[in-house]
Write a protein that holds these residues in place. Sequence first.
Motif, PDB file in Angstrom:
ATOM      1  N   ALA A 146       0.814  -1.214   0.000  1.00 43.79           N
ATOM      2  CA  ALA A 146       0.000   0.000   0.000  1.00 43.79           C
ATOM      3  C   ALA A 146       0.846   1.261   0.000  1.00 43.79           C
ATOM      4  CB  ALA A 146      -0.915   0.015   1.214  1.00 43.79           C
ATOM      5  N   ASP A 147       0.414   2.194  -0.817  1.00 38.56           N
ATOM      6  CA  ASP A 147       0.824   3.590  -0.720  1.00 38.56           C
ATOM      7  C   ASP A 147      -0.448   4.237  -0.171  1.00 38.56           C
ATOM      8  OD1 ASP A 147       1.621   6.200  -0.969  1.00 38.56           O
ATOM      9  OD2 ASP A 147       1.678   6.196  -3.159  1.00 38.56           O
ATOM     10  N   THR A 148      -0.599   4.195   1.134  1.00 37.57           N
ATOM     11  CA  THR A 148      -1.858   4.509   1.810  1.00 37.57           C
ATOM     12  C   THR A 148      -2.506   5.780   1.291  1.00 37.57           C
ATOM     13  OG1 THR A 148      -1.046   3.363   3.766  1.00 37.57           O
ATOM     14  CG2 THR A 148      -2.953   4.798   4.064  1.00 37.57           C
ATOM     15  N   GLY A 149      -3.771   5.623   0.893  1.00 33.12           N
ATOM     16  CA  GLY A 149      -4.536   6.731   0.365  1.00 33.12           C
ATOM     17  C   GLY A 149      -4.410   6.925  -1.128  1.00 33.12           C
ATOM     18  N   ASN A 150      -3.474   6.203  -1.758  1.00 35.85           N
ATOM     19  CA  ASN A 150      -3.242   6.362  -3.194  1.00 35.85           C
ATOM     20  C   ASN A 150      -3.396   5.078  -3.996  1.00 35.85           C
ATOM     21  OD1 ASN A 150      -2.513   9.190  -3.210  1.00 35.85           O
ATOM     22  ND2 ASN A 150      -0.687   8.556  -2.103  1.00 35.85           N
ATOM     23  N   GLU A 151      -2.704   4.029  -3.557  1.00 39.68           N
ATOM     24  CA  GLU A 151      -2.652   2.805  -4.350  1.00 39.68           C
ATOM     25  C   GLU A 151      -2.525   1.593  -3.427  1.00 39.68           C
ATOM     26  OE1 GLU A 151      -0.452   2.183  -8.609  1.00 39.68           O
ATOM     27  OE2 GLU A 151       0.444   3.568  -7.202  1.00 39.68           O
ATOM     28  N   TYR A 152      -3.220   0.503  -3.804  1.00 40.90           N
ATOM     29  CA  TYR A 152      -3.211  -0.718  -3.000  1.00 40.90           C
ATOM     30  C   TYR A 152      -3.165  -1.928  -3.923  1.00 40.90           C
ATOM     31  CZ  TYR A 152      -5.213   2.478   0.445  1.00 40.90           C
ATOM     32  OH  TYR A 152      -5.452   3.538   1.276  1.00 40.90           O
ATOM     33  N   LEU A 153      -2.439  -2.956  -3.518  1.00 38.88           N
ATOM     34  CA  LEU A 153      -2.444  -4.238  -4.197  1.00 38.88           C
ATOM     35  C   LEU A 153      -2.603  -5.292  -3.112  1.00 38.88           C
ATOM     36  CD1 LEU A 153      -2.128  -5.896  -6.813  1.00 38.88           C
ATOM     37  CD2 LEU A 153       0.338  -5.942  -6.341  1.00 38.88           C
ATOM     38  N   ALA A 154      -3.722  -6.010  -3.143  1.00 37.86           N
ATOM     39  CA  ALA A 154      -4.018  -7.000  -2.109  1.00 37.86           C
ATOM     40  C   ALA A 154      -4.250  -8.359  -2.744  1.00 37.86           C
ATOM     41  CB  ALA A 154      -5.247  -6.575  -1.321  1.00 37.86           C
ATOM     42  N   TYR A 155      -3.791  -9.391  -2.049  1.00 34.08           N
ATOM     43  CA  TYR A 155      -3.932 -10.763  -2.514  1.00 34.08           C
ATOM     44  C   TYR A 155      -4.799 -11.532  -1.529  1.00 34.08           C
ATOM     45  CZ  TYR A 155      -2.548 -15.629  -3.363  1.00 34.08           C
ATOM     46  OH  TYR A 155      -2.544 -16.977  -3.607  1.00 34.08           O
ATOM     47  N   GLN A 156      -5.769 -12.284  -2.047  1.00 30.48           N
ATOM     48  CA  GLN A 156      -6.612 -13.126  -1.195  1.00 30.48           C
ATOM     49  C   GLN A 156      -6.426 -14.575  -1.626  1.00 30.48           C
ATOM     50  OE1 GLN A 156      -7.831 -14.504   1.368  1.00 30.48           O
ATOM     51  NE2 GLN A 156      -9.075 -12.729   1.847  1.00 30.48           N
ATOM     52  N   PRO A 157      -5.671 -15.367  -0.836  1.00 28.79           N
ATOM     53  CA  PRO A 157      -5.447 -16.765  -1.193  1.00 28.79           C
ATOM     54  C   PRO A 157      -6.634 -17.674  -0.878  1.00 28.79           C
ATOM     55  CG  PRO A 157      -4.299 -16.249   0.833  1.00 28.79           C
ATOM     56  CD  PRO A 157      -4.894 -14.962   0.322  1.00 28.79           C
ATOM     57  N   ASP A 158      -7.526 -17.239   0.007  1.00 28.12           N
ATOM     58  CA  ASP A 158      -8.680 -18.042   0.415  1.00 28.12           C
ATOM     59  C   ASP A 158      -9.880 -17.699  -0.460  1.00 28.12           C
ATOM     60  OD1 ASP A 158     -10.896 -19.224   1.652  1.00 28.12           O
ATOM     61  OD2 ASP A 158     -10.061 -18.941   3.659  1.00 28.12           O
ATOM     62  N   ILE A 159     -10.308 -18.632  -1.302  1.00 32.14           N
ATOM     63  CA  ILE A 159     -11.390 -18.349  -2.246  1.00 32.14           C
ATOM     64  C   ILE A 159     -12.733 -18.138  -1.564  1.00 32.14           C
ATOM     65  CG2 ILE A 159     -10.247 -19.543  -4.127  1.00 32.14           C
ATOM     66  CD1 ILE A 159     -12.269 -21.837  -3.730  1.00 32.14           C
ATOM     67  N   ASN A 160     -12.821 -18.442  -0.278  1.00 27.82           N
ATOM     68  CA  ASN A 160     -14.082 -18.273   0.455  1.00 27.82           C
ATOM     69  C   ASN A 160     -14.152 -16.981   1.259  1.00 27.82           C
ATOM     70  OD1 ASN A 160     -15.209 -20.825  -0.349  1.00 27.82           O
ATOM     71  ND2 ASN A 160     -13.690 -21.764   0.987  1.00 27.82           N
ATOM     72  N   LYS A 161     -13.134 -16.141   1.146  1.00 30.50           N
ATOM     73  CA  LYS A 161     -13.100 -14.905   1.932  1.00 30.50           C
ATOM     74  C   LYS A 161     -13.039 -13.675   1.048  1.00 30.50           C
ATOM     75  CE  LYS A 161     -11.069 -16.677   6.141  1.00 30.50           C
ATOM     76  NZ  LYS A 161      -9.987 -16.532   7.117  1.00 30.50           N
ATOM     77  N   GLU A 162     -13.555 -12.581   1.599  1.00 31.95           N
ATOM     78  CA  GLU A 162     -13.463 -11.292   0.931  1.00 31.95           C
ATOM     79  C   GLU A 162     -12.193 -10.590   1.388  1.00 31.95           C
ATOM     80  OE1 GLU A 162     -15.294 -10.806   4.815  1.00 31.95           O
ATOM     81  OE2 GLU A 162     -16.397 -11.667   3.161  1.00 31.95           O
ATOM     82  N   LEU A 163     -11.980  -9.407   0.848  1.00 27.90           N
ATOM     83  CA  LEU A 163     -10.909  -8.525   1.301  1.00 27.90           C
ATOM     84  C   LEU A 163     -11.544  -7.292   1.913  1.00 27.90           C
ATOM     85  CD1 LEU A 163      -8.460  -8.713  -1.719  1.00 27.90           C
ATOM     86  CD2 LEU A 163      -7.868  -9.251   0.640  1.00 27.90           C
ATOM     87  N   VAL A 164     -10.977  -6.816   3.004  1.00 24.99           N
ATOM     88  CA  VAL A 164     -11.439  -5.588   3.638  1.00 24.99           C
ATOM     89  C   VAL A 164     -10.247  -4.644   3.713  1.00 24.99           C
ATOM     90  CG1 VAL A 164     -12.474  -4.549   5.682  1.00 24.99           C
ATOM     91  CG2 VAL A 164     -13.127  -6.880   5.016  1.00 24.99           C
ATOM     92  N   LEU A 165     -10.419  -3.447   3.145  1.00 20.93           N
ATOM     93  CA  LEU A 165      -9.368  -2.441   3.181  1.00 20.93           C
ATOM     94  C   LEU A 165      -9.897  -1.183   3.841  1.00 20.93           C
ATOM     95  CD1 LEU A 165      -8.565  -4.257   0.584  1.00 20.93           C
ATOM     96  CD2 LEU A 165      -7.090  -2.343   0.080  1.00 20.93           C
ATOM     97  N   ASP A 166      -9.016  -0.493   4.525  1.00 20.62           N
ATOM     98  CA  ASP A 166      -9.347   0.785   5.137  1.00 20.62           C
ATOM     99  C   ASP A 166      -8.973   1.870   4.128  1.00 20.62           C
ATOM    100  OD1 ASP A 166     -10.047   2.751   6.888  1.00 20.62           O
ATOM    101  OD2 ASP A 166      -8.485   2.331   8.346  1.00 20.62           O
TER     102      ASP A 166
END
Length: 82
Positions: free
Chosen positions: A9-29
């Motif tokens: 994260a470049d907080t407030g500008n850019e984010y790259l998130a990986y979710q390895p669990d196909i049953n879960k969502e991603l939550v970002l602030d």
Amino acid sequence: VCSSTFCLADTGNEYLAYQPDINKELVLDLPAGKYDIETFDTTTSAVEKQEIRSSGGKKTFAKPAHVTEDWLLYIKRTEKKN
């Protein structure tokens, strides 16, 4: 910043998130603002793009319908911070 432990994260500008669990969502602030997002299926290379507006705080991203297994979420702010 992110619900999975796989996030750049470049907080407030850019984010790259990986979710390895196909049953879960991603939550970002995310700070308030307008963002372009892209979701990537790591198995098929399928990509979906959309634009979102955040009022600030935690934003939940459910596993996209086009994703078959693990997935990536790329977020980029499209307007300048106030």
